[in-house]
Scaffold this active site. Structure first.
Site, mmCIF file in Angstrom:
data_model
loop_
_atom_site.group_PDB
_atom_site.id
_atom_site.type_symbol
_atom_site.label_atom_id
_atom_site.label_comp_id
_atom_site.label_asym_id
_atom_site.label_seq_id
_atom_site.Cartn_x
_atom_site.Cartn_y
_atom_site.Cartn_z
ATOM 1 N N LYS A 20 9.198 7.038 0.392
ATOM 2 C CA LYS A 20 9.503 5.598 0.317
ATOM 3 C C LYS A 20 10.839 5.304 1.015
ATOM 4 O O LYS A 20 10.985 4.289 1.699
ATOM 5 C CB LYS A 20 9.542 5.114 -1.136
ATOM 6 C CG LYS A 20 8.192 5.034 -1.823
ATOM 7 C CD LYS A 20 7.215 4.050 -1.172
ATOM 8 C CE LYS A 20 7.542 2.598 -1.451
ATOM 9 N NZ LYS A 20 6.473 1.696 -0.902
ATOM 10 N N THR B 2 10.824 0.910 -3.984
ATOM 11 C CA THR B 2 11.136 1.386 -5.337
ATOM 12 C C THR B 2 12.623 1.687 -5.508
ATOM 13 O O THR B 2 13.310 2.003 -4.530
ATOM 14 C CB THR B 2 10.328 2.677 -5.606
ATOM 15 O OG1 THR B 2 10.790 3.280 -6.807
ATOM 16 C CG2 THR B 2 10.497 3.690 -4.486
ATOM 17 N N ASP B 3 13.077 1.651 -6.754
ATOM 18 C CA ASP B 3 14.477 2.021 -7.033
ATOM 19 C C ASP B 3 14.699 3.530 -6.892
ATOM 20 O O ASP B 3 15.838 3.996 -6.851
ATOM 21 C CB ASP B 3 14.905 1.553 -8.428
ATOM 22 C CG ASP B 3 14.068 2.127 -9.565
ATOM 23 O OD1 ASP B 3 13.096 2.869 -9.295
ATOM 24 O OD2 ASP B 3 14.376 1.828 -10.740
ATOM 25 N N GLU B 4 13.612 4.304 -6.832
ATOM 26 C CA GLU B 4 13.762 5.767 -6.784
ATOM 27 C C GLU B 4 14.439 6.240 -5.504
ATOM 28 O O GLU B 4 14.908 7.375 -5.434
ATOM 29 C CB GLU B 4 12.398 6.456 -6.943
ATOM 30 C CG GLU B 4 11.748 6.101 -8.260
ATOM 31 C CD GLU B 4 10.623 7.045 -8.668
ATOM 32 O OE1 GLU B 4 10.540 8.154 -8.130
ATOM 33 O OE2 GLU B 4 9.842 6.653 -9.536
ATOM 34 N N TYR C 264 7.815 11.849 -3.258
ATOM 35 C CA TYR C 264 7.451 10.421 -3.309
ATOM 36 C C TYR C 264 8.630 9.545 -2.873
ATOM 37 O O TYR C 264 8.498 8.710 -1.976
ATOM 38 C CB TYR C 264 6.999 10.026 -4.731
ATOM 39 C CG TYR C 264 7.031 8.539 -4.955
ATOM 40 C CD1 TYR C 264 6.126 7.703 -4.294
ATOM 41 C CD2 TYR C 264 7.988 7.942 -5.780
ATOM 42 C CE1 TYR C 264 6.173 6.318 -4.461
ATOM 43 C CE2 TYR C 264 8.033 6.571 -5.951
ATOM 44 C CZ TYR C 264 7.127 5.765 -5.300
ATOM 45 O OH TYR C 264 7.185 4.404 -5.450
ATOM 46 N N ALA D 225 0.847 -1.200 0.000
ATOM 47 C CA ALA D 225 0.000 0.000 0.000
ATOM 48 C C ALA D 225 0.879 1.244 0.000
ATOM 49 O O ALA D 225 1.762 1.391 0.851
ATOM 50 C CB ALA D 225 -0.892 0.009 1.242
HETATM 51 O O1 TDX Z 1 2.820 12.282 -18.892
HETATM 52 C C1 TDX Z 1 3.964 11.846 -18.645
HETATM 53 N N1 TDX Z 1 4.991 12.215 -19.470
HETATM 54 C C2 TDX Z 1 6.283 11.816 -19.277
HETATM 55 O O2 TDX Z 1 7.186 12.176 -20.059
HETATM 56 C C3 TDX Z 1 4.251 10.980 -17.537
HETATM 57 C C4 TDX Z 1 3.180 10.554 -16.598
HETATM 58 C C5 TDX Z 1 5.554 10.575 -17.350
HETATM 59 N N2 TDX Z 1 6.562 11.000 -18.181
HETATM 60 C C6 TDX Z 1 7.943 10.526 -17.917
HETATM 61 C C7 TDX Z 1 8.440 10.747 -16.506
HETATM 62 C C8 TDX Z 1 9.357 9.563 -16.276
HETATM 63 O O3 TDX Z 1 10.660 9.878 -16.762
HETATM 64 O O4 TDX Z 1 7.939 9.113 -18.102
HETATM 65 C C9 TDX Z 1 8.767 8.450 -17.127
HETATM 66 C C10 TDX Z 1 7.920 7.481 -16.346
HETATM 67 O O5 TDX Z 1 7.030 8.244 -15.549
HETATM 68 P P1 TDX Z 1 6.018 7.565 -14.494
HETATM 69 O O6 TDX Z 1 5.200 6.550 -15.208
HETATM 70 O O7 TDX Z 1 5.331 8.668 -13.781
HETATM 71 O O8 TDX Z 1 7.001 6.769 -13.554
HETATM 72 P P2 TDX Z 1 8.282 7.245 -12.674
HETATM 73 O O9 TDX Z 1 8.198 8.668 -12.320
HETATM 74 O O10 TDX Z 1 9.518 6.776 -13.379
HETATM 75 O O11 TDX Z 1 8.057 6.409 -11.335
HETATM 76 C C11 TDX Z 1 7.621 5.059 -11.417
HETATM 77 O O12 TDX Z 1 8.613 4.131 -11.168
HETATM 78 C C12 TDX Z 1 8.977 3.842 -9.859
HETATM 79 C C13 TDX Z 1 6.414 4.839 -10.533
HETATM 80 O O13 TDX Z 1 5.475 5.868 -10.711
HETATM 81 C C14 TDX Z 1 6.800 4.705 -9.122
HETATM 82 O O14 TDX Z 1 5.667 4.429 -8.325
HETATM 83 C C15 TDX Z 1 7.780 3.605 -8.990
HETATM 84 O O15 TDX Z 1 8.163 3.481 -7.672
#
Ligand code: TDX
Length: 349
Positions: A159, A130-132, A155, A84
């Site tokens: 975490k 997460t790896d973040e 975020y 969660a």
């Molecule tokens: O509209 C968008 N345009 C865009 O360019 C969105 C939503 C994202 N992006 C980019 C940002 C990131 O570089 O794409 C990449 C992926 O984005 P997300 O899907 O938001 O993922 P990210 O921020 O990488 O984080 C994800 O990976 C680790 C998850 O959201 C986390 O929950 C996880 O822990």
């Protein structure tokens, strides 16, 4: 006697895949899915399990001490798999407090409840992360389990903090914990705030495809079912007190990934080749946008023999097909509150 396994966040994207895997593979476990059913937790993700005997659902917010304790008193909890979380980086930028509450305070409330009421000598508290938490990489190198924590977004800070509490409960109270840190997941049932389902939804509806910055950021993508199989093996065989990194060895620049998606979608929707590419729109970058994530999963591979089962091309096609075949699900989650979220985050970008 069945073992009661509490899975938190089991109605979310990754959680629902983990719940389904455990319910189907382990009839000797009673799986108790505890989920607050906020915007991203959706019982429509689990309709196939509704009448399954070894599956129980309880709606519960993990920040509510009394409700969490009531569940631990109702069921003799053998182990916890804790998924969660508030998980979307962009939402954490506009509303960090929600992330502190659920991800930090909620985790500590669960740790306390497990410490007080956890039943089994051989049980464990498995924290999914997460790896973040490791921050960002340049062009080279990968995160290992010993990479220092360096979170950049509210975020990832939340975490990282929750990971530290889990470790602290192990050191201080000898709680039997294990942690994993995974890269970006893709697959069915992902809420369309995340890159892949958001882009699928927009391509389908001929809406602009908002690529942040120049689209040069790099992410490592893992099929969600492979994450669930890693969680299975770590839950059963991972060493107490240890951390395991999980990754797909599958790095993509965001723009290249969006191009690939457009190409496949044009083919599947019967559009002329190149049509969806015209929808790509470069928008203001995410604040504090981590440049690159890459995972070294060799500890998990060498110690526990796990590796991803599905090649990206195959998993990606399967994923796209799922969203196209499950129009009702996609329409259901993108009506109502999604529209205001979308306007708020994208209209003036
Ligand atoms: O509209 C968008 N345009 C865009 O360019 C969105 C939503 C994202 N992006 C980019 C940002 C990131 O570089 O794409 C990449 C992926 O984005 P997300 O899907 O938001 O993922 P990210 O921020 O990488 O984080 C994800 O990976 C680790 C998850 O959201 C986390 O929950 C996880 O822990």
């Amino acid at each position: 006697m069945k073992k009661n396994i509490l899975i938190t966040g089991g109605a979310g994207f990754i959680g629902s895949h983990v719940v389904r895997r455990f319910v189907n593979r382990y009839p000797d476990y009673q799986i108790i899915n505890l989920d607050a059913l906020t915007y991203a937790g959706n019982l429509a993700n689990l309709t196939d399990l509704e009448t399954t005997e070894n599956y129980t659902f309880r709606k519960c917010d993990i920040t509510n001490v009394a409700d969490v304790e009531a569940i631990f008193k109702e069921f003799k909890i053998h182990s916890v798999i804790h998924l969660a979380a508030e998980s979307h980086v962009d939402r954490s930028i506009t509303n960090p407090i929600d992330f502190v509450m659920t991800n930090v305070v909620g985790t500590v409330i669960l740790l306390n409840a497990y410490k007080q009421y956890g039943e089994a000598a051989d049980g464990r508290f498995y924290h999914v992360s997460t790896d973040e938490v490791y921050g960002t990489l340049g062009d080279d190198g990968k995160f290992t389990e010993t990479t220092p924590y360096d979170p950049n977004s509210p975020y990832s800070a939340s975490k990282a903090s929750s990971d530290h509490f889990v470790r602290a409960y192990h050191e201080t109270y000898k709680l039997p914990v294990v942690i994993s840190n995974c890269s970006n997941n893709y697959g069915s049932h992902q809420f369309p705030e995340k890159l892949i389902p958001l882009m699928i939804h927009n391509i389908k509806n001929n809406k602009p495809l908002p690529v942040y910055g120049k689209g040069e950021n790099v992410r490592d993508w893992l099929w969600v079912e492979d994450h669930a199989s890693a969680i299975d093996v770590i839950f059963h065989e991972g060493r107490i007190g240890e951390t395991y990194n999980i990754g797909g060895n599958n790095e993509w620049k965001n723009l290249d990934l969006v191009h690939k998606l457009c190409e496949i979608m044009d083919r599947k929707l019967g559009r002329p080749a190149g049509k969806s590419l015209e929808l790509i729109t470069f928008v203001t970058d995410r604040a504090g946008h981590d440049f690159r994530y890459a995972i070294d999963a060799s500890k998990l591979e060498n110690e526990l023999g796990w590796s991803p089962s599905v090649a990206f091309d195959q998993g990606f096609e399967k994923t796209i097909d799922w969203y196209l075949e499950n129009e009702e699900w996609l329409e259901g989650v993108t009506s109502g509150a999604y529209q205001s979220y979308y306007s708020e985050h994208y209209d003036h970008r």
